[in-house]
Motif scaffolding. Structure first.
Motif, mmCIF file in Angstrom:
data_model
loop_
_atom_site.group_PDB
_atom_site.id
_atom_site.type_symbol
_atom_site.label_atom_id
_atom_site.label_comp_id
_atom_site.label_asym_id
_atom_site.label_seq_id
_atom_site.Cartn_x
_atom_site.Cartn_y
_atom_site.Cartn_z
ATOM 1 N N MET A 1 0.838 -1.197 0.000
ATOM 2 C CA MET A 1 0.000 0.000 0.000
ATOM 3 C C MET A 1 0.870 1.242 0.000
ATOM 4 S SD MET A 1 -3.046 0.648 -0.296
ATOM 5 C CE MET A 1 -2.956 2.274 0.450
ATOM 6 N N LEU A 4 -0.333 4.562 1.792
ATOM 7 C CA LEU A 4 -0.159 4.612 3.245
ATOM 8 C C LEU A 4 1.222 5.116 3.614
ATOM 9 C CD1 LEU A 4 -1.720 1.556 5.040
ATOM 10 C CD2 LEU A 4 -2.196 3.981 5.301
ATOM 11 N N GLU A 14 11.215 0.984 12.283
ATOM 12 C CA GLU A 14 11.216 0.174 13.488
ATOM 13 C C GLU A 14 12.157 -0.997 13.311
ATOM 14 O OE1 GLU A 14 7.150 -0.855 14.456
ATOM 15 O OE2 GLU A 14 6.687 0.905 13.258
ATOM 16 N N LYS A 15 12.841 -1.301 14.365
ATOM 17 C CA LYS A 15 13.728 -2.460 14.314
ATOM 18 C C LYS A 15 12.911 -3.710 14.592
ATOM 19 C CE LYS A 15 17.113 -0.516 16.814
ATOM 20 N NZ LYS A 15 17.810 -0.611 18.040
ATOM 21 N N PRO A 16 12.926 -4.687 13.704
ATOM 22 C CA PRO A 16 12.234 -5.923 14.050
ATOM 23 C C PRO A 16 12.986 -6.637 15.165
ATOM 24 C CG PRO A 16 13.087 -5.971 11.776
ATOM 25 C CD PRO A 16 13.609 -4.731 12.426
ATOM 26 N N ALA A 17 12.213 -7.224 16.095
ATOM 27 C CA ALA A 17 12.856 -7.957 17.186
ATOM 28 C C ALA A 17 13.461 -9.250 16.667
ATOM 29 C CB ALA A 17 11.833 -8.264 18.273
ATOM 30 N N ALA B 118 -1.381 -5.828 2.920
ATOM 31 C CA ALA B 118 -0.845 -4.698 2.168
ATOM 32 C C ALA B 118 -1.340 -3.383 2.768
ATOM 33 C CB ALA B 118 -1.263 -4.804 0.702
ATOM 34 N N LEU B 119 -2.596 -3.378 3.201
ATOM 35 C CA LEU B 119 -3.184 -2.157 3.765
ATOM 36 C C LEU B 119 -2.388 -1.663 4.969
ATOM 37 C CD1 LEU B 119 -5.701 -0.253 3.607
ATOM 38 C CD2 LEU B 119 -6.774 -1.751 5.274
ATOM 39 N N GLU B 123 3.531 -6.209 3.546
ATOM 40 C CA GLU B 123 3.845 -7.102 2.433
ATOM 41 C C GLU B 123 5.273 -7.606 2.646
ATOM 42 O OE1 GLU B 123 3.467 -3.786 2.131
ATOM 43 O OE2 GLU B 123 2.304 -3.243 0.354
ATOM 44 N N LEU B 133 8.561 -10.039 14.622
ATOM 45 C CA LEU B 133 8.105 -8.678 14.339
ATOM 46 C C LEU B 133 8.314 -7.770 15.547
ATOM 47 C CD1 LEU B 133 4.660 -9.530 12.680
ATOM 48 C CD2 LEU B 133 6.851 -9.155 11.532
ATOM 49 N N GLN B 137 4.824 -3.538 14.520
ATOM 50 C CA GLN B 137 4.407 -4.425 13.429
ATOM 51 C C GLN B 137 3.320 -5.389 13.890
ATOM 52 O OE1 GLN B 137 8.290 -5.936 12.487
ATOM 53 N NE2 GLN B 137 8.506 -4.599 10.710
ATOM 54 N N ARG B 140 0.085 -3.766 13.795
ATOM 55 C CA ARG B 140 -0.436 -3.690 12.423
ATOM 56 C C ARG B 140 -1.115 -4.996 12.048
ATOM 57 N NH1 ARG B 140 4.828 -1.090 11.425
ATOM 58 N NH2 ARG B 140 4.421 1.125 11.143
#
Lengths: 289, 254
Positions: A1, A4, A14-17, B118-119, B123, B133, B137, B140
């Motif tokens: 998207m 967005l 953001e850092k992924p854990a 995707a929204l 993705e 994550l 995240q 989300r």
């Protein structure tokens, strides 16, 4: 998207854990491996020196040579004893796991089952299983039956209790989320409760597996006519310490192999719980094995 | 003209003789975002759980699209403050949870799931497990999962309270964009003044002891909104106003 990401002017990433960088030397580094070998190797060396020089009599501490002789001497009887003990233990273990996990899951699903069984479980739970051996010998006679029954009882009680505990600890927010997403009772049971309790359950199945070898030995001491445990009692009468130690080693190897196989089986089911490797100061304190 | 998406009238709730909610009257129009703000203990989360169908023992009327609320259901999905993503499922499995329960075909489920992932801009993370994550995240994923149920109303229960300021602001922006795109109606509980104004069409200010709606105010800013709005004079004016209203209601009790 794309719209967005474009519309958000903030570009904070953001850092992924997860994926920790290796900090402290890993548990597999040559230096640490060498350090970890010190105690086991030292014990083996002490054993060899003490027994070979006969600093202690062979009847207390047999030498490696004595063990080898025992293995050769018992090789005729060992296969049958081995087959008997392994099959009885596995049979008892499988029955125990089936009853324990089955009743635990049933109690989780049905209030009726919980009312009928949970008090029974709390009464049986504190009873030392070994104390039941004479009773079981009386009820089930001499032979493999009391052995299987004892192992099945020992493992099923532990597993029933853990299953129920694990279900009580399922995160309420996961259940609420499932409810609001349209899940009914059956769907929540399948998609939330079972996956939540699985890691605890598999962990206690491994504990129960280890315990079942001990239960097998104890049962055989009291009333078996074949098997490794029974053989130990016979070897004791002959003051054949090497034979006893040999059988101890066989039991340990059996327990290790079963545990290894169970770990292998549980891995794909609990992958989601695995933590990333600890590193840095955390590893220094609690280890990263 | 369709009726309100949520209609609460004379809603009260009492637990062990303590009045938690008192005579709540509020209606949320389709496509509208109403935020609920108030001092802690004012019952704002309880109010949300009544609408979610996760609370019982309330009295009065609570309707969604004209039908009384009797229990939880996928027409009112919730994004909780706690991490509610199922850790044993991949992102894709989480998001497709409601469509799968609703019996959508595999193709429909896959299409809807991809669209929702995707929204929320995840993705490429569809086959990740939640442990891989970040907190933002995972939120989300939560939002995508709630939207994938195609709810009538999206309920937000202090969803971003545990996040850092930067992530929070970014997620608020994304929430607005997602809600706008899906023409979603939302009841959004928060204790963050800035959040309450930034995402809202209207703000319900609650007071405590017993929990009640003290006032409902309009937020006049057009959408889409940009982060700069937070710094603007009118925005700060509303912020001051709400802050005073909440302090006044607290002082009144004390």
């Amino acid at each position: 998207m794309t719209t967005l990401t474009k519309s958000s002017a903030h570009t904070v990433t953001e850092k992924p854990a997860g994926r920790a960088r290796p900090g402290a030397p890993s548990a597999a580094s040559p230096r640490r491996l060498a350090r970890r070998a010190i105690v086991p190797v030292a014990l083996i060396v002490i054993w060899i020196v003490v027994s070979e020089l006969r600093l202690v009599e062979a009847v207390y501490v047999p030498s490696p040579q004595d063990l080898w002789n025992a293995l050769v001497g018992l090789s005729g009887q060992l296969p049958a004893a081995f087959a008997s003990s392994v099959s009885m233990t596995l049979l008892g273990f499988v029955i125990g796991v089936t009853i324990g996990v089955g009743s635990g899951l049933l109690m989780a699903y049905s209030v009726l089952a919980r009312d009928l069984l949970s008090d029974l479980l709390s009464i049986i739970r504190p009873v030392p299983v070994f104390a039941l051996i004479p009773l079981f010998a009386l009820w089930f006679g001499i032979g493999p039956m009391p052995q299987v029954a004892l192992i099945a009882l020992g493992t099923s009680v532990v597993l029933g209790v853990t299953t129920l505990d694990a279900i009580r600890n399922v995160s309420p927010v996961h259940i609420k989320a499932a409810l609001t997403l349209g899940a009914n009772r059956g769907a929540i049971y399948r998609s939330v409760i079972i996956p939540s309790v699985l890691p605890h359950l598999l962990g206690s199945i491994r504990v129960a597996a280890a315990a079942s070898w001990g239960l097998d030995v104890a049962a055989e001491f009291l009333g078996a006519q074949e098997g490794l445990g029974y053989m130990m009692i016979v070897r004791q009468q002959y003051l054949d310490t090497a034979g006893i130690v040999l059988i101890c080693i066989i039991y340990s190897l059996l327990a290790l192999i079963l545990d290894f196989l169970l770990r292998l089986a549980e891995r794909p089911l609990t992958r989601w719980t695995e933590r990333s490797n600890r590193s840095g100061p955390v590893a220094g304190l609690v280890g990263n094995v | 003209m369709p009726g309100p998406a949520i209609e609460l009238s004379g809603l009260s709730l009492e637990i062990n003789g303590v009045q938690i909610l008192h005579d709540i009257n509020c209606s949320v129009q389709p496509g509208e975002v109403i935020t609920v703000i108030g001092p802690s203990g004012c019952g704002k989360t309880t109010l949300l759980s009544v609408v979610a169908g996760l609370s019982s023992a309330w009295s009065g009327e609570a309707m969604v699209d004209g039908s009384p609320i009797t229990g939880p259901g996928p027409d009112r999905t919730v994004v909780f403050q706690e991490d509610a993503v199922f850790p044993w499922m991949t992102v894709r499995k989480n998001v497709s949870y409601a469509p799968r329960l609703q019996g959508l075909s595999t193709a429909e489920t896959a299409a809807l799931t991809d669209e929702m992932i995707a929204l929320v801009g995840l993705e490429g993370k569809a086959d990740y497990l939640p442990k891989q994550l970040s907190g933002g995240q995972r939120k989300r994923v939560d939002l995508a999962r709630a939207l994938a149920a195609r709810p009538r109303v999206l309920l937000m229960d202090e969803p971003y309270a545990a996040l850092d300021q930067m992530t929070k602001q970014r997620l608020q922006q994304e929430f607005l964009a997602a809600v706008d795109r899906e023409s979603m109606t939302s009841l959004f509980v928060t204790h963050d003044l800035e959040e309450a104004i930034f995402v809202a069409d209207r703000i319900a200010i609650m007071a405590a002891n017993p929990g009640r709606i003290a006032e409902i105010i309009d937020v006049p800013f057009p959408k889409p909104r940009t982060p700069d709005l937070r710094m603007s004079e009118p925005f700060q004016e509303i912020r001051k106003y709400i802050s005073h209203a909440i302090h006044a209601s607290e002082a009144e009790v004390a």
